[in-house]
Design a protein around this motif. Sequence first.
Motif, PDB file in Angstrom:
ATOM      1  N   ASN A 201      -6.588   9.368   1.990  1.00 26.31           N
ATOM      2  CA  ASN A 201      -7.062  10.555   2.707  1.00 26.31           C
ATOM      3  C   ASN A 201      -7.919  11.459   1.823  1.00 26.31           C
ATOM      4  O   ASN A 201      -8.206  12.595   2.203  1.00 26.31           O
ATOM      5  CB  ASN A 201      -5.866  11.366   3.237  1.00 26.31           C
ATOM      6  CG  ASN A 201      -5.040  10.579   4.241  1.00 26.31           C
ATOM      7  OD1 ASN A 201      -5.437   9.501   4.668  1.00 26.31           O
ATOM      8  ND2 ASN A 201      -3.899  11.106   4.617  1.00 26.31           N
ATOM      9  N   GLU A 202      -8.297  10.961   0.648  1.00 22.58           N
ATOM     10  CA  GLU A 202      -9.043  11.773  -0.306  1.00 22.58           C
ATOM     11  C   GLU A 202     -10.315  11.045  -0.746  1.00 22.58           C
ATOM     12  O   GLU A 202     -10.380   9.820  -0.741  1.00 22.58           O
ATOM     13  CB  GLU A 202      -8.193  12.049  -1.553  1.00 22.58           C
ATOM     14  CG  GLU A 202      -6.826  12.659  -1.262  1.00 22.58           C
ATOM     15  CD  GLU A 202      -6.878  14.159  -1.097  1.00 22.58           C
ATOM     16  OE1 GLU A 202      -7.718  14.797  -1.774  1.00 22.58           O
ATOM     17  OE2 GLU A 202      -6.070  14.709  -0.321  1.00 22.58           O
ATOM     18  N   GLN A 218     -10.893  14.983  -3.640  1.00 20.66           N
ATOM     19  CA  GLN A 218     -11.172  16.034  -2.674  1.00 20.66           C
ATOM     20  C   GLN A 218     -10.683  15.586  -1.298  1.00 20.66           C
ATOM     21  O   GLN A 218     -10.934  14.448  -0.883  1.00 20.66           O
ATOM     22  CB  GLN A 218     -12.679  16.318  -2.613  1.00 20.66           C
ATOM     23  CG  GLN A 218     -13.290  16.728  -3.941  1.00 20.66           C
ATOM     24  CD  GLN A 218     -12.809  18.081  -4.402  1.00 20.66           C
ATOM     25  OE1 GLN A 218     -12.288  18.866  -3.620  1.00 20.66           O
ATOM     26  NE2 GLN A 218     -12.976  18.361  -5.694  1.00 20.66           N
ATOM     27  N   PRO A 219      -9.972  16.457  -0.565  1.00 21.38           N
ATOM     28  CA  PRO A 219      -9.411  16.054   0.736  1.00 21.38           C
ATOM     29  C   PRO A 219     -10.485  15.754   1.773  1.00 21.38           C
ATOM     30  O   PRO A 219     -11.486  16.466   1.880  1.00 21.38           O
ATOM     31  CB  PRO A 219      -8.554  17.260   1.139  1.00 21.38           C
ATOM     32  CG  PRO A 219      -9.121  18.411   0.371  1.00 21.38           C
ATOM     33  CD  PRO A 219      -9.623  17.846  -0.918  1.00 21.38           C
ATOM     34  N   LEU A 220     -10.275  14.682   2.496  1.00 27.32           N
ATOM     35  CA  LEU A 220     -11.114  14.338   3.637  1.00 27.32           C
ATOM     36  C   LEU A 220     -10.468  14.904   4.901  1.00 27.32           C
ATOM     37  O   LEU A 220      -9.273  15.216   4.912  1.00 27.32           O
ATOM     38  CB  LEU A 220     -11.230  12.812   3.754  1.00 27.32           C
ATOM     39  CG  LEU A 220     -11.919  12.101   2.587  1.00 27.32           C
ATOM     40  CD1 LEU A 220     -11.735  10.584   2.703  1.00 27.32           C
ATOM     41  CD2 LEU A 220     -13.397  12.447   2.545  1.00 27.32           C
ATOM     42  N   PRO A 221     -11.224  15.051   5.971  1.00 24.26           N
ATOM     43  CA  PRO A 221     -10.642  15.587   7.218  1.00 24.26           C
ATOM     44  C   PRO A 221      -9.800  14.532   7.938  1.00 24.26           C
ATOM     45  O   PRO A 221     -10.118  14.092   9.049  1.00 24.26           O
ATOM     46  CB  PRO A 221     -11.885  15.976   8.034  1.00 24.26           C
ATOM     47  CG  PRO A 221     -12.949  15.041   7.557  1.00 24.26           C
ATOM     48  CD  PRO A 221     -12.685  14.831   6.091  1.00 24.26           C
ATOM     49  N   VAL A 222      -8.733  14.107   7.275  1.00 23.37           N
ATOM     50  CA  VAL A 222      -7.870  13.054   7.819  1.00 23.37           C
ATOM     51  C   VAL A 222      -6.442  13.596   7.912  1.00 23.37           C
ATOM     52  O   VAL A 222      -5.907  14.138   6.941  1.00 23.37           O
ATOM     53  CB  VAL A 222      -7.887  11.804   6.913  1.00 23.37           C
ATOM     54  CG1 VAL A 222      -6.939  10.734   7.460  1.00 23.37           C
ATOM     55  CG2 VAL A 222      -9.304  11.250   6.803  1.00 23.37           C
ATOM     56  N   ILE A 223      -5.824  13.434   9.060  1.00 23.76           N
ATOM     57  CA  ILE A 223      -4.431  13.867   9.230  1.00 23.76           C
ATOM     58  C   ILE A 223      -3.512  12.784   8.684  1.00 23.76           C
ATOM     59  O   ILE A 223      -3.685  11.598   9.008  1.00 23.76           O
ATOM     60  CB  ILE A 223      -4.124  14.104  10.725  1.00 23.76           C
ATOM     61  CG1 ILE A 223      -5.025  15.222  11.266  1.00 23.76           C
ATOM     62  CG2 ILE A 223      -2.642  14.466  10.916  1.00 23.76           C
ATOM     63  CD1 ILE A 223      -4.917  15.414  12.755  1.00 23.76           C
TER      64      ILE A 223
END
Length: 273
Positions: A201-202, A218-223
């Motif tokens: 997710n990063e 860095q965080p991705l827009p993934v739940i």
Amino acid sequence: MKKILCVFLISIYSLESKSDICDSPPVAIEFLLAEYVFFGVISDKTYNQDSAYYNLEVEVLHHFKDTKKRPKTVKIKTKNSLPAYKSHFLIFAHQTLDGLVFYTRGSNSNQFQSLNDIPEHLLKILEAGNSIEADSILFDSHTLRNCIFHMKRPSPNDNRDSLIISLEKKTYKHYKKRTYEPFLLTINKSGELEKVIAIRNERYTFRRYYDIILSVFQPLPVIPNALQHDVIEILYRYKTWSPAIFNNQPVKYQVYFEVHFDKNLILKASIFD
């Protein structure tokens, strides 16, 4: 790191036994580890058959590392065959049970005709070397390369195999095409767990500290999916760790962590890097 982290830059047990088959560590890392870093000329060279060492006397022309002692002449050993008398070398001298030693492979020590012949990028780090701080480095298993034996990795104060024991009977059916799930844990120098991320997710990026590559996510827009959520929640319960130790001091460290699945898609024991 395995699979998903193959973009990261083998652990060895002894610089003495493995230095000739491993890549050199970052210059900044070897600068921190070395007893002395200097440029000098070999004034005497003898071979000791009993220990398989060359015994050298080196006249120091320039010290790079600030130390309490700044000897004008250094007696040092090496197992590597060297050019003869009056050869000039940049030397990273390491203190061992056998005394001061240096290597021409698996090290940044190297022969140069003069100080002016040292490449600019290397000279820049050497001249700034006394400003290098271990506290500014977020270590991982690949930061040190062949000097990994100088690092004591962090470890949870609880049995690491018990970290996910409460999930080991759960089935996560959406993992039919996957066999593992990777995570990264950040442990500060006080041994406190600061962050847990699901690597999938990063987005992996990096930054440089001198010539050390520091991994950044860095965080991705993934739940987070169900498994990621459950594992992260459990890992955050284990706040206290024995911190990583580098060069006899505690440092920050990123721990790589995996959970694996058996053929029935049930979690197996966790793996730490």
